[in-house]
Design an enzyme around this catalytic site. Sequence first.
Site, PDB file in Angstrom:
ATOM      1  N   LEU A 146      14.623 -39.782   5.506  1.00  0.00           N
ATOM      2  CA  LEU A 146      14.065 -38.568   6.105  1.00  0.00           C
ATOM      3  C   LEU A 146      12.715 -38.217   5.479  1.00  0.00           C
ATOM      4  CD1 LEU A 146      14.553 -36.429   8.225  1.00  0.00           C
ATOM      5  CD2 LEU A 146      15.772 -35.064   6.519  1.00  0.00           C
ATOM      6  N   LEU A 158      22.718 -27.651  -1.857  1.00  0.00           N
ATOM      7  CA  LEU A 158      21.364 -27.205  -1.503  1.00  0.00           C
ATOM      8  C   LEU A 158      21.219 -25.688  -1.568  1.00  0.00           C
ATOM      9  CD1 LEU A 158      20.468 -29.532   1.502  1.00  0.00           C
ATOM     10  CD2 LEU A 158      19.874 -29.816  -0.901  1.00  0.00           C
ATOM     11  N   GLU A 175       0.821  -1.204   0.000  1.00  0.00           N
ATOM     12  CA  GLU A 175       0.000   0.000   0.000  1.00  0.00           C
ATOM     13  C   GLU A 175       0.860   1.261   0.000  1.00  0.00           C
ATOM     14  OE1 GLU A 175      -2.266  -3.037   2.613  1.00  0.00           O
ATOM     15  OE2 GLU A 175      -0.196  -2.600   2.005  1.00  0.00           O
TER      16      GLU A 175
END
Length: 372
Positions: free
Chosen positions: A310, A212, A60
Amino acid sequence: MSELQQFTAQDEQFMRRAIALAAHGQYTTTPNPNVGCVIVKDGEIVGEGFHIRAGEGHAEVHALKAAGDKAKGATAYVTLEPCSHYGRTPPCAEGLIKAGVSKVIAAMVDNNPQVAGKGMAMLSAAGIETAYGLLGDEARALNLGFFKRMATGMPYVTCKLAASLDGKTALENGESKWITGPLAREDVQRFRAKSCAIISGADTILADDAQLSVRSHFYPELQDTIRQPLRVIFDSQNRLTPDLALFQTEGPVLLLRNSTQPLDNSPHWPHFVEQCQVESRNGKICPTAVLKLLARRGINHVWLEAGQTLAGVFHEAGLIDSYVVYLAPKIIGNAGRGLFAVPPLMALAQATTLTFSDVVQIGSDLRITALK
């Protein structure tokens, strides 16, 4: 404040523009939500903006600055209820009131307890007409992690998997480079860049010498906005060492340790590495405790990119919200490794049933998205 009102085709057009603007912040706004705003007067856009990063002006603010004096008597279309509290920036509802807008249409109400309808109430009290519910589902889709964290104290978890046509992630000996093609691997980069954190395990890091990280050279247009997500590694046995590729890329790393194991406080770890002992059960780090820890740190969306062990732990615990599976047109055979290491089922009725939400061809591979 009204939700049950008839919005016009023009209202929808302007809100779609606001949603498109909000999407520009997907790589940078964490821990804040993605928000876009369009200011319209006499049927024309006079100002627009989106939230770029936490601590800076909200959508805004940018839209009102662009609109200037033209904001007086205008309608503001915003993808999320304007905030009503003082944080690192002043409340947007107050800014809209001071600018003299006559109407505010929000796609949805904010479920952040600090807002939760208070922004719309502040606008109404100032005599501004308010409404919400326009394209709410589309706006919500941009902030699934934020809304889940606000509602449950847990981040949204997406599990990434790559497999052959017969559901194998690697050969029996562990070789997995590369099951999928280069375009699919590039696609993963964009998902990583949108995530607040990437979770993996020591097995994956050691087997693949995985970084990663987000490789920005794949997307030169994002060079100025890419941030490295927090890389969160389950390493309950303290097997990782500083010479691995994971630690050669600058960016925050959180090493999770078994609550009974001492921390490795030797000075050879890079400055961006943090170690943390987490609640453990039977010598295994509790994944629920990890997600709660990450949520407290403002993590909205987690990208789980791990091996079958995992991934199986998170799946069996019911902690995965969506699955992104890259399926390669290859057959590996029965001896290959599967997607999840979970106990065998005794009946088909026990199987987890998901809903396919998207199937896209990426190069020679398919990307399948399934929701819990």
